[in-house]
Structures are given as C-alpha cells and as structure tokens.
Design a protein around this motif. Sequence first.
Motif, PDB file in Angstrom:
ATOM      1  N   GLU A   1     -31.009  -6.317   6.895  1.00  0.00           N
ATOM      2  CA  GLU A   1     -30.625  -4.797   6.191  1.00  0.00           C
ATOM      3  C   GLU A   1     -31.477  -4.199   5.194  1.00  0.00           C
ATOM      4  N   PRO A   2     -32.162  -2.592   5.211  1.00  0.00           N
ATOM      5  CA  PRO A   2     -33.247  -2.503   4.264  1.00  0.00           C
ATOM      6  C   PRO A   2     -32.779  -2.811   2.551  1.00  0.00           C
ATOM      7  N   LEU A   3     -34.339  -3.040   2.134  1.00  0.00           N
ATOM      8  CA  LEU A   3     -34.677  -3.429   0.849  1.00  0.00           C
ATOM      9  C   LEU A   3     -33.827  -2.858   0.367  1.00  0.00           C
ATOM     10  N   PHE A   4     -33.848  -2.133  -0.988  1.00  0.00           N
ATOM     11  CA  PHE A   4     -34.064  -0.714  -1.959  1.00  0.00           C
ATOM     12  C   PHE A   4     -34.278  -1.244  -2.773  1.00  0.00           C
ATOM     13  N   GLY A   5     -34.815  -0.871  -3.945  1.00  0.00           N
ATOM     14  CA  GLY A   5     -34.556  -0.723  -5.438  1.00  0.00           C
ATOM     15  C   GLY A   5     -35.930  -0.413  -5.682  1.00  0.00           C
ATOM     16  N   SER A   6     -37.294  -1.120  -6.462  1.00  0.00           N
ATOM     17  CA  SER A   6     -38.064  -0.631  -6.813  1.00  0.00           C
ATOM     18  C   SER A   6     -39.346  -0.828  -5.645  1.00  0.00           C
ATOM     19  N   VAL A   7     -39.205  -1.409  -4.679  1.00  0.00           N
ATOM     20  CA  VAL A   7     -39.386  -1.486  -3.368  1.00  0.00           C
ATOM     21  C   VAL A   7     -39.144  -1.376  -1.964  1.00  0.00           C
ATOM     22  N   ALA A   8     -38.666  -0.829  -1.040  1.00  0.00           N
ATOM     23  CA  ALA A   8     -37.632  -0.075   0.043  1.00  0.00           C
ATOM     24  C   ALA A   8     -38.180  -0.806   0.254  1.00  0.00           C
ATOM     25  N   LEU A   9     -38.001  -1.457   1.778  1.00  0.00           N
ATOM     26  CA  LEU A   9     -38.819  -2.321   3.275  1.00  0.00           C
ATOM     27  C   LEU A   9     -37.708  -1.286   4.422  1.00  0.00           C
ATOM     28  N   PRO A  10     -38.325  -1.686   5.503  1.00  0.00           N
ATOM     29  CA  PRO A  10     -36.546  -1.529   6.421  1.00  0.00           C
ATOM     30  C   PRO A  10     -36.434  -3.034   6.959  1.00  0.00           C
ATOM     31  N   ALA A  11     -35.186  -2.740   7.298  1.00  0.00           N
ATOM     32  CA  ALA A  11     -34.761  -4.453   8.045  1.00  0.00           C
ATOM     33  C   ALA A  11     -35.772  -4.571   9.155  1.00  0.00           C
ATOM     34  N   GLY A  12     -35.486  -5.541   9.164  1.00  0.00           N
ATOM     35  CA  GLY A  12     -36.121  -6.583  10.177  1.00  0.00           C
ATOM     36  C   GLY A  12     -38.034  -7.430  10.122  1.00  0.00           C
ATOM     37  N   THR A  13     -38.065  -6.249   8.330  1.00  0.00           N
ATOM     38  CA  THR A  13     -38.956  -7.150   7.484  1.00  0.00           C
ATOM     39  C   THR A  13     -38.724  -8.344   6.916  1.00  0.00           C
ATOM     40  N   LEU A  14     -39.978  -9.332   7.540  1.00  0.00           N
ATOM     41  CA  LEU A  14     -39.872 -10.528   6.788  1.00  0.00           C
ATOM     42  C   LEU A  14     -40.487 -10.630   5.224  1.00  0.00           C
ATOM     43  N   ILE A  15     -39.635 -10.792   4.473  1.00  0.00           N
ATOM     44  CA  ILE A  15     -41.038 -11.033   3.093  1.00  0.00           C
ATOM     45  C   ILE A  15     -40.819 -12.176   2.804  1.00  0.00           C
ATOM     46  N   ARG A  16     -41.094 -12.603   2.196  1.00  0.00           N
ATOM     47  CA  ARG A  16     -41.716 -14.326   1.091  1.00  0.00           C
ATOM     48  C   ARG A  16     -41.152 -14.439  -0.129  1.00  0.00           C
ATOM     49  N   VAL A  17     -40.497 -14.603  -1.072  1.00  0.00           N
ATOM     50  CA  VAL A  17     -40.190 -15.067  -1.542  1.00  0.00           C
ATOM     51  C   VAL A  17     -40.796 -16.009  -2.653  1.00  0.00           C
ATOM     52  N   SER A  18     -41.141 -16.202  -4.136  1.00  0.00           N
ATOM     53  CA  SER A  18     -40.903 -17.843  -4.805  1.00  0.00           C
ATOM     54  C   SER A  18     -40.125 -17.807  -6.110  1.00  0.00           C
TER      55      SER A  18
END
Length: 190
Positions: free
Chosen positions: A120-137
Amino acid sequence: MPTTKRPDPVAPALILTPQDRGQALKAWLKRKDIPVSDFAAAIGIGRATLNRYIAGTKDLATAEQSIADRLLQAMGISDGEAWTLLSIPEDNRRTFRSFRPPPLGHGTVTRTLSDIRLEEPLFGSVALPAGTLIRVSHEGPALEHSVVRLPDGRLYAASAGVIAEGEQLGYLVSAHFAIRLTDAEPLQDQ
C-alpha cells in the motif's frame, strides 16, 4: 610414458560470463599456489561445488552471501579488489561482499538493511506509491525519516523528532520505483 603438463590457467582479458569469472578464480588460485581442495575447505564448501563455480555452471556473482563472505575472507583481498578481479556486476555487489571491517570489507552495517515492497502507499513525511521497494536501516544514527508500521497495518514515514505509535521498522535509506507514463492522461492546454 612421459606426462604432459597442462598449461597454467590464464584469467580472461574480459570477464563477461560465469565461465569467465570461474577461469579468473582458477587463475588466481594457481598464481597463489592454492589447491582447489584446500580453498574449498577454507570456505566451507565441497570441492564439487567449487568446481561448479570454476567451470561457470554456478555463477560466483550470485553465490549466497555467506559463501561470498567466506570466499572473500579466504582470498585475503578486499571486497573491491575481488569485485574487479572477478568482474562482479554492480547489481550483485550487495550480496557479494564480506562483513570484515573496512578497508577489507564493509563491516556489519550491511547486515542491518532490509528491503520492503510497499503493498500500500507509504504516507507521512515521505509519500511513495504502492509497489515501491524501500530499503530501511535497523541500526546506526537516526536518519531523517523513520518507517513505522501503525497499529492498523499501514506504513508511515515519520520525520526526525516525530514519534509515531507502532512498530519501528527502521530508517528510510532509499526507494526504488517505476512510473508508467503510458497510463497517464495527456496534459490539456488550459
């Protein structure tokens, strides 16, 4: 009956294939006077498996990260030197690396990264569409945006200093997505 000596393996001038990578490793082992069986034992794999890498039926560039780590340690050269020697493609360097401290390896920081495909989309201080691959530390200094799974299951990007209630997934390092422009409506002149 006289025996004929096999010619020493020579690393290919241009490494493009798994077979080329295997020949480059074979030539390196020969230059260092390391028997294949000893090297296989040093990295904790069977000789037959190492022979598949050398023959190119298995690609060194796609070796499991734990095997790549042990191989690099046994070679005793830096990750970067091995990438050059074996022509490891850029896309494979994320897993073809060691956890030795710099300058030989990349340390343990790389173990703390996770990839998350947004359902699902990421929302908040950064908005990204569904399907996006995010990398977190998961470790290290707090970066600008943390990613939190809210109690309702949605993912939220919180700016530094903002505390969002939910499961802390890590700090946003990167996002990779594609936009299909063919589905967009044409712009209308106003």
